[in-house]
Design a protein around this motif. Structure first.
Motif, short mmCIF file in Angstrom:
data_model
loop_
_atom_site.label_atom_id
_atom_site.label_comp_id
_atom_site.label_asym_id
_atom_site.label_seq_id
_atom_site.Cartn_x
_atom_site.Cartn_y
_atom_site.Cartn_z
N ALA A 1 0.82 -1.20 0.00
CA ALA A 1 0.00 0.00 0.00
C ALA A 1 0.86 1.26 0.00
O ALA A 1 0.57 2.23 -0.71
CB ALA A 1 -0.92 0.00 1.22
N GLY B 1 2.28 2.27 -3.25
CA GLY B 1 1.17 2.77 -4.06
C GLY B 1 0.79 4.19 -3.70
O GLY B 1 0.52 5.03 -4.57
N TYR B 2 0.77 4.49 -2.38
CA TYR B 2 0.46 5.85 -1.94
C TYR B 2 1.50 6.84 -2.48
O TYR B 2 1.17 7.94 -2.92
CB TYR B 2 0.46 5.96 -0.41
CG TYR B 2 -0.56 5.11 0.30
CD1 TYR B 2 -1.75 4.75 -0.32
CD2 TYR B 2 -0.34 4.68 1.61
CE1 TYR B 2 -2.68 3.97 0.35
CE2 TYR B 2 -1.27 3.91 2.28
CZ TYR B 2 -2.44 3.55 1.65
OH TYR B 2 -3.35 2.78 2.31
N ARG C 1 0.80 7.48 -6.12
CA ARG C 1 -0.42 8.29 -6.27
C ARG C 1 -0.18 9.74 -5.87
O ARG C 1 -0.56 10.67 -6.61
CB ARG C 1 -1.53 7.69 -5.39
CG ARG C 1 -2.84 8.46 -5.42
CD ARG C 1 -3.74 8.05 -4.27
NE ARG C 1 -3.17 8.42 -2.98
CZ ARG C 1 -3.65 8.02 -1.81
NH1 ARG C 1 -4.68 7.20 -1.76
NH2 ARG C 1 -3.08 8.40 -0.67
N ILE D 1 -7.43 -2.50 0.75
CA ILE D 1 -6.63 -1.30 0.45
C ILE D 1 -5.46 -1.65 -0.47
O ILE D 1 -5.22 -1.00 -1.50
CB ILE D 1 -6.12 -0.64 1.74
CG1 ILE D 1 -7.29 -0.02 2.52
CG2 ILE D 1 -5.08 0.44 1.42
CD1 ILE D 1 -6.91 0.48 3.90
N ILE D 2 -4.71 -2.71 -0.12
CA ILE D 2 -3.52 -3.02 -0.91
C ILE D 2 -3.90 -3.65 -2.25
O ILE D 2 -3.14 -3.54 -3.22
CB ILE D 2 -2.53 -3.93 -0.14
CG1 ILE D 2 -3.15 -5.28 0.21
CG2 ILE D 2 -2.05 -3.23 1.12
CD1 ILE D 2 -2.19 -6.21 0.93
N GLY E 1 -4.49 -0.64 -4.36
CA GLY E 1 -3.18 -0.02 -4.61
C GLY E 1 -2.38 -0.79 -5.64
O GLY E 1 -1.76 -0.21 -6.53
N SER E 2 -2.39 -2.12 -5.53
CA SER E 2 -1.68 -2.96 -6.49
C SER E 2 -2.28 -2.84 -7.88
O SER E 2 -1.55 -2.77 -8.88
CB SER E 2 -1.73 -4.42 -6.02
OG SER E 2 -1.09 -5.26 -6.94
N LYS F 1 -3.87 -0.22 -9.20
CA LYS F 1 -3.51 1.08 -9.78
C LYS F 1 -2.05 1.10 -10.21
O LYS F 1 -1.70 1.62 -11.29
CB LYS F 1 -3.77 2.19 -8.76
CG LYS F 1 -5.25 2.44 -8.48
CD LYS F 1 -5.42 3.53 -7.45
CE LYS F 1 -6.90 3.82 -7.17
NZ LYS F 1 -7.07 4.84 -6.11
N LEU F 2 -1.17 0.54 -9.37
CA LEU F 2 0.26 0.51 -9.68
C LEU F 2 0.51 -0.31 -10.94
O LEU F 2 1.32 0.07 -11.80
CB LEU F 2 1.02 -0.09 -8.49
CG LEU F 2 2.53 0.10 -8.44
CD1 LEU F 2 2.89 1.58 -8.39
CD2 LEU F 2 3.11 -0.62 -7.23
N LYS G 1 -12.67 7.64 -4.71
CA LYS G 1 -11.20 7.69 -4.65
C LYS G 1 -10.66 8.67 -3.62
O LYS G 1 -9.48 8.63 -3.28
CB LYS G 1 -10.65 8.01 -6.04
CG LYS G 1 -10.96 6.94 -7.07
CD LYS G 1 -10.47 7.32 -8.45
CE LYS G 1 -10.65 6.19 -9.44
NZ LYS G 1 -12.04 5.75 -9.58
N GLU H 1 -7.71 6.68 3.73
CA GLU H 1 -7.58 5.32 4.25
C GLU H 1 -7.72 5.25 5.78
O GLU H 1 -8.30 4.28 6.29
CB GLU H 1 -6.23 4.72 3.83
CG GLU H 1 -6.18 4.27 2.39
CD GLU H 1 -5.89 5.42 1.44
OE1 GLU H 1 -5.60 6.52 1.94
OE2 GLU H 1 -5.93 5.22 0.21
#
Length: 378
Positions: free
Chosen positions: A27, A30-31, A34, A125-126, A129-130, A132-133, A356, A360
């Motif tokens: 996560a 990813g943050y 972003r 959450i992760i 994140g994964s 999007k990445l 979005k 979190e």
């Protein structure tokens, strides 16, 4: 070129991320993408990819190393040092407080109730994140997608990140996209050879802690979660500093606190030898990963735009993101053990996909409350 942000801005960002960044290494990276690449546009996509590749290739905790590298991009050694400290310090202070409460009140039974809800939400959450990445970094490149899928499957089946496969992926993309003119003189950076140090015989408990956690930071590859098996072997089996329940509680502390997962070493150090033990354990774990990031960073910055090295980094990045996706599946398999946990994870992922802008920490607090409710009344 003058950066679009000040060093103070960067330090404040990493202080906030260290305070509110839940979800572990997957996560957190990813943050950073972003916030720093997409939203603020402080860091370029290529710089981020280089940092992620270096963080995967070097031993130590993934998220902390990426924070250090991103600090280095525009503010060099000072930026790397302050970004790393700002990222780690908030969660270190938190685990110190939890360690004090744990010792004072004889364990934390409420922790399992909180983790029941929080752990499930973290999977959601992760996962987002994964996702999007992956879509952002790999794009429509078929070769990178093949590497991503293969590494995802292998990581899920083996339940560990395999370094040589990441290197092989980098070499494969390098040979396909920017083949060297002669193979006898490769232009990619050679892997760093680590000196195997001989064990130091010491009497002091603090020296033993320093030596053990230095090895943990210097010789364990992969995300912060990869350090858990190493810690178990040393803390429970070899030195017998912790019993099984204390070790499980230490892992739970890692998951319910923000910031890098590996900061649980501060909690462990506190249980063994109080505040000095916590400080030495954290310092010994993070100094090697700091050095393994800032020493090669100038060469990544200088030669990172070379076609051969860029292709190599693209391959390693695709493999790293595949390993991250595989780690999400492994964590999900271990955490989502019944219907409520599965529903919490699905609801979290759906809410974050649809809305979005929801922070979190709000989801983490709600999930913790749900966990306490379910464990208390059901």
């Amino acid at each position: 070129m003058t950066p679009a942000y000040s060093l103070k801005d960067l330090i404040l960002y990493f202080l906030k991320l260290g305070t509110w960044g839940f979800g572990g290494p997957v996560a957190l990276v990813g943050y950073m993408h972003r916030d720093l690449v997409e939203d603020k546009k402080w860091i370029g996509e290529d710089d981020y990819k280089e940092g992620l590749a270096l963080s995967q290739l070097a031993p130590g905790p993934l998220a902390a190393q990426l924070a250090i590298y991103l600090g280095y991009v525009h503010y060099h050694l000072l930026g790397a040092t302050l970004a790393g400290l700002a990222f780690v310090l908030p969660s270190f202070l938190m685990v110190l407080g939890i360690g004090y409460a744990y010792v004072s009140f004889g364990g934390l039974p409420w922790m399992q109730a909180i983790f029941y809800g929080v752990g499930s939400a973290v999977i959601g959450i992760i996962a987002i994140g994964s996702y999007k990445l992956t879509t952002k970094s790999i794009g429509k490149d078929k070769l990178l997608w093949v590497i991503f899928i293969v590494l995802t499957i292998i990581t899920f089946v083996m339940e560990e990140e395999i370094l040589w496969l990441m290197l092989l992926a980098g070499v494969a993309v390098w040979f396909v996209k920017a083949p060297p003119k002669w193979l006898g003189s490769p232009q990619v950076m050679a892997p760093v050879l680590f000196l195997q140090l001989q064990p130091v015989v010491v009497e002091s408990r603090l020296w033993q802690i320093a030596w053990f956690f230095t090895k943990a930071g210097a010789f364990v590859f992969g995300s912060g979660l990869a350090i858990v098996p190493f810690l178990y072997g040393g803390l429970v089996k070899e030195y017998q500093w912790l019993n099984e329940q204390q070790f499980l509680d230490a892992v739970a502390v890692a998951m319910i606190t923000p910031g890098p997962v590996v900061i649980t070493v501060g909690f462990i150090g506190y249980l063994i030898a109080g505040v000095p033990g916590a400080a030495i354990a954290a310092l010994a774990t993070f100094v090697p990963c700091y050095l393994f990031t800032v020493i090669p960073a100038p060469y990544f910055k200088k030669y990172g735009k070379h076609p051969g090295i860029k292709a190599f980094v693209d391959g390693v990045t695709a493999a790293a993101i595949g390993a991250i996706a595989g780690a999400v599946l492994v964590l999900g398999k271990r955490t989502l053990t019944d219907l409520p946990t599965g529903l919490i994870a699905l609801a979290t992922a759906a809410v974050l996909f649809r809305y979005k802008k929801i922070p979190e920490p709000v989801i983490i607090v709600i999930a913790a409350a749900i966990g306490i409710f379910l464990k208390t009344f059901l």
